[in-house]
Design an enzyme around this catalytic site. Sequence first.
Site, PDB file in Angstrom:
ATOM      1  N   ASP A  51      25.464 -29.301 -49.398  1.00 25.40           N
ATOM      2  CA  ASP A  51      24.984 -30.665 -49.583  1.00 25.40           C
ATOM      3  C   ASP A  51      25.573 -31.608 -48.540  1.00 25.40           C
ATOM      4  O   ASP A  51      26.532 -31.268 -47.833  1.00 25.40           O
ATOM      5  CB  ASP A  51      25.377 -31.184 -50.976  1.00 25.40           C
ATOM      6  CG  ASP A  51      24.638 -30.483 -52.101  1.00 25.40           C
ATOM      7  OD1 ASP A  51      23.603 -29.849 -51.823  1.00 25.40           O
ATOM      8  OD2 ASP A  51      25.102 -30.579 -53.255  1.00 25.40           O
ATOM      9  N   TYR A 109      33.758 -20.524 -52.579  1.00 23.83           N
ATOM     10  CA  TYR A 109      33.900 -21.963 -52.353  1.00 23.83           C
ATOM     11  C   TYR A 109      35.311 -22.391 -52.744  1.00 23.83           C
ATOM     12  O   TYR A 109      35.893 -21.868 -53.707  1.00 23.83           O
ATOM     13  CB  TYR A 109      32.893 -22.756 -53.179  1.00 23.83           C
ATOM     14  CG  TYR A 109      31.548 -22.930 -52.510  1.00 23.83           C
ATOM     15  CD1 TYR A 109      31.284 -24.048 -51.724  1.00 23.83           C
ATOM     16  CD2 TYR A 109      30.545 -21.987 -52.676  1.00 23.83           C
ATOM     17  CE1 TYR A 109      30.043 -24.224 -51.115  1.00 23.83           C
ATOM     18  CE2 TYR A 109      29.303 -22.147 -52.067  1.00 23.83           C
ATOM     19  CZ  TYR A 109      29.069 -23.274 -51.295  1.00 23.83           C
ATOM     20  OH  TYR A 109      27.845 -23.439 -50.687  1.00 23.83           O
TER      21      TYR A 109
END
Length: 240
Positions: A51, A109
């Site tokens: 994002d 992540y």
Amino acid sequence: MRVKAVVAYDGSTFHGFQKQTRTKNTVTTAIENVLKDLQITSGITGSGRTDAGVHASGQVIHIDLPEYWSDLEKLRNNLNRKLTSVYFKHIMPVPDDFHARFSAKQRIYRYVFTENEPSVFERKYISHYHSFDTRLLQKALSMFVGEHDFTHFHKTGSDIHTMIREIYSANYRSSGKYHFIYFTANGFLRSQVRMMVASAMLCAQQKLTLEQLDTQLHAQTRHTTCLAPSEGLYLARIIY
């Protein structure tokens, strides 16, 4: 020749990784513009999207090179000289059937935050959450491990055919003033990691119960749609 490249980028300067119709300020566009300057016309394929504001220390892409670009170290140096906010760490040849996205087996992540507001030098790269219970945080994170329907843990807009994802590990650790959350999975939905971090932190701050988290995780009732701030999130590593 198909090559695999490991790249890092400062997500704060881009509106996301993937090409978009409403802006040219994306990681993909930045890389492909420089490739064209080097007479490489093939597009790039990434292991996944990030994002706006989300960083990467281990994003993987593949590129199909013309045969005259056989000197990969020279190519890496040229790319790094021309790019800003993006850095090519490694470039290596791979088989023609290698695919940055579909060949990936695990994605990792990392979320970084502090309890106090970061300094002016850190605020683009580190998030912050005030006082929280580390025991509750780890309990909340452990609930994500396994295969689940993440219907209530994603934003719409992804081209997907299933909400099922398997989380292999979800852990919290700290070092000095810095706190880290790690998720390893076979794949993630759009904004899924930021939603998981936010809900786990709500539990750690006793603003959401573990029981409520469980019902949302079982796609029964949505109790929160909060997103953790993007600046603390990094695509850390892709495993093939």
